[in-house]
Design a protein around this motif. Structure first.
Motif, mmCIF file in Angstrom:
data_model
loop_
_atom_site.group_PDB
_atom_site.id
_atom_site.type_symbol
_atom_site.label_atom_id
_atom_site.label_comp_id
_atom_site.label_asym_id
_atom_site.label_seq_id
_atom_site.Cartn_x
_atom_site.Cartn_y
_atom_site.Cartn_z
ATOM 1 N N GLY A 206 12.244 -8.001 -34.118
ATOM 2 C CA GLY A 206 13.197 -8.652 -33.220
ATOM 3 C C GLY A 206 14.575 -8.020 -33.273
ATOM 4 O O GLY A 206 15.231 -7.845 -32.245
ATOM 5 N N VAL A 210 16.586 -6.375 -29.994
ATOM 6 C CA VAL A 210 17.889 -6.786 -29.464
ATOM 7 C C VAL A 210 18.891 -5.634 -29.511
ATOM 8 O O VAL A 210 19.716 -5.466 -28.594
ATOM 9 C CB VAL A 210 18.424 -8.027 -30.223
ATOM 10 C CG1 VAL A 210 18.860 -7.689 -31.623
ATOM 11 C CG2 VAL A 210 19.580 -8.672 -29.457
ATOM 12 N N GLU A 228 22.341 -13.477 -24.222
ATOM 13 C CA GLU A 228 21.576 -14.660 -24.609
ATOM 14 C C GLU A 228 20.737 -15.225 -23.468
ATOM 15 O O GLU A 228 19.819 -16.011 -23.707
ATOM 16 C CB GLU A 228 22.524 -15.734 -25.153
ATOM 17 C CG GLU A 228 23.131 -15.362 -26.506
ATOM 18 C CD GLU A 228 24.083 -16.417 -27.041
ATOM 19 O OE1 GLU A 228 24.489 -17.302 -26.246
ATOM 20 O OE2 GLU A 228 24.418 -16.355 -28.234
ATOM 21 N N TRP A 232 13.318 -12.470 -23.130
ATOM 22 C CA TRP A 232 13.011 -12.027 -24.494
ATOM 23 C C TRP A 232 11.525 -11.734 -24.628
ATOM 24 O O TRP A 232 10.694 -12.532 -24.206
ATOM 25 C CB TRP A 232 13.421 -13.127 -25.465
ATOM 26 C CG TRP A 232 13.274 -12.802 -26.913
ATOM 27 C CD1 TRP A 232 12.452 -13.429 -27.804
ATOM 28 C CD2 TRP A 232 13.962 -11.797 -27.655
ATOM 29 N NE1 TRP A 232 12.600 -12.887 -29.051
ATOM 30 C CE2 TRP A 232 13.526 -11.879 -28.983
ATOM 31 C CE3 TRP A 232 14.922 -10.826 -27.310
ATOM 32 C CZ2 TRP A 232 13.999 -11.031 -29.991
ATOM 33 C CZ3 TRP A 232 15.381 -9.987 -28.310
ATOM 34 C CH2 TRP A 232 14.928 -10.089 -29.622
ATOM 35 N N CYS A 236 8.337 -11.052 -29.992
ATOM 36 C CA CYS A 236 9.428 -11.306 -30.946
ATOM 37 C C CYS A 236 9.622 -12.810 -31.046
ATOM 38 O O CYS A 236 10.329 -13.413 -30.235
ATOM 39 C CB CYS A 236 10.698 -10.598 -30.493
ATOM 40 S SG CYS A 236 10.499 -8.816 -30.330
ATOM 41 N N LEU A 240 15.926 -14.890 -29.238
ATOM 42 C CA LEU A 240 17.092 -14.029 -29.024
ATOM 43 C C LEU A 240 18.350 -14.556 -29.722
ATOM 44 O O LEU A 240 19.086 -13.794 -30.362
ATOM 45 C CB LEU A 240 17.345 -13.886 -27.523
ATOM 46 C CG LEU A 240 18.399 -12.871 -27.089
ATOM 47 C CD1 LEU A 240 18.133 -11.509 -27.705
ATOM 48 C CD2 LEU A 240 18.436 -12.752 -25.576
ATOM 49 N N HIS A 243 18.553 -13.863 -33.364
ATOM 50 C CA HIS A 243 18.882 -12.459 -33.659
ATOM 51 C C HIS A 243 20.314 -12.100 -33.291
ATOM 52 O O HIS A 243 20.890 -11.186 -33.889
ATOM 53 C CB HIS A 243 17.891 -11.528 -32.951
ATOM 54 C CG HIS A 243 16.578 -11.442 -33.658
ATOM 55 N ND1 HIS A 243 16.431 -10.808 -34.875
ATOM 56 C CD2 HIS A 243 15.359 -11.932 -33.338
ATOM 57 C CE1 HIS A 243 15.172 -10.893 -35.270
ATOM 58 N NE2 HIS A 243 14.504 -11.574 -34.363
#
Length: 268
Positions: A206, A210, A228, A232, A236, A240, A243
């Motif tokens: 993940g 990102v 955000e 995503w 993962c 988001l 992460h």
């Protein structure tokens, strides 16, 4: 002509502001309160600012996506990104450890990489894991009541296990089998989280995803609110926002305040 008499009601009959309004006012001043009756849960007490942010991060952990085979895991550096005062985080975290509210675990190869679990979450996870392996209920209870609740360090020695907590060589082997302790060096073990390997695999995947998103943006930067809201990858599983707190607290991006919000710029 009649006159109406104006009566003053005693204070007891006057409407009072709701308790949550007072708590919100304290929160806006950066203070932390020991009031949890706001949601009807009197036992759920906030002890300090670090505790409050820990609970918020715990809520981001998608336990359902791991079929509840992992407890909610928080990374220590995520707190640094949220509070911007490492000394305060360390002091308050140490206080929470002494109170038995949380436990720290070594994570990864770096010297300062740690994760945090609420003690109740860890105890429940350990009992579930050891029970699934058909281990002795007596051994499970002894490990829970002694090591989980009393050991505040991230590692434990053979001498402590055998002399203080009275575990035999066979029982120590069982604890290693259950992955509640892992070898650190001869005669010493890390306290560990069963199935932590699954977490690490998802976490590293993940984080890479990102950072790749930001790298592909113009000038390798993006507004946090825009990031955000991006789609995503389902593979993962940590999500988001989890992460985003990771890369900010881990100082993998520069955070720049702009009129449009916080801008995340990838570090070279």
């Amino acid at each position: 002509m009649s006159r109406k008499r104006t009566q003053t009601l005693p204070d007891i009959y006057k409407p009072k502001r709701r308790l949550c309004s007072a708590a919100a006012a304290l929160a806006s001043n950066g203070q932390t309160t020991v009031i949890s009756a706001l949601n009807g849960d009197i036992g759920d007490v906030i002890l300090n600012d670090t505790h409050a942010f820990l609970k918020r991060l715990r809520g981001l952990f998608p336990a359902d996506k791991f079929k509840h085979k992992l407890p909610p895991i928080v990374l220590k550096h995520q707190l640094y990104g949220m509070m911007n005062d490492r000394t305060k985080v360390d002091q308050e975290l140490n206080d929470l450890r002494k109170r038995g509210v949380v436990k720290l675990f070594k994570l990864g190869s770096e010297a300062d990489e740690y994760c945090i679990l609420f003690t109740n979450d860890y105890e429940e996870h350990v009992k579930k894991t050891m029970t699934a392996l058909s281990m002795s209920p007596i051994l499970i209870e002894r490990f829970s009541s002694n090591v989980v609740k009393k050991c505040q360090d991230v590692c434990i020695s053979k001498e402590t296990l055998m002399m203080d907590y009275r575990f035999s060589d066979f029982e120590i082997t069982q604890l290693v089998k259950a992955s509640v302790i892992t070898v650190k060096e001869i005669g010493n073990w890390w306290l560990s989280i069963p199935n932590a390997g699954t977490f690490m695999k998802c976490f590293l995947r993940g984080r890479k995803a990102v950072l790749t998103m930001i790298r592909k943006c113009k000038y390798k930067e993006i507004l946090r609110k825009d990031l955000e809201h991006r789609k995503w990858p389902k593979i993962c599983r940590l999500g988001l926002i989890y992460h985003v707190h990771d890369i900010i607290g881990g100082e993998l991006v520069h955070c720049v305040q702009t009129t449009s919000g916080q801008l995340l710029r990838l570090k070279e």
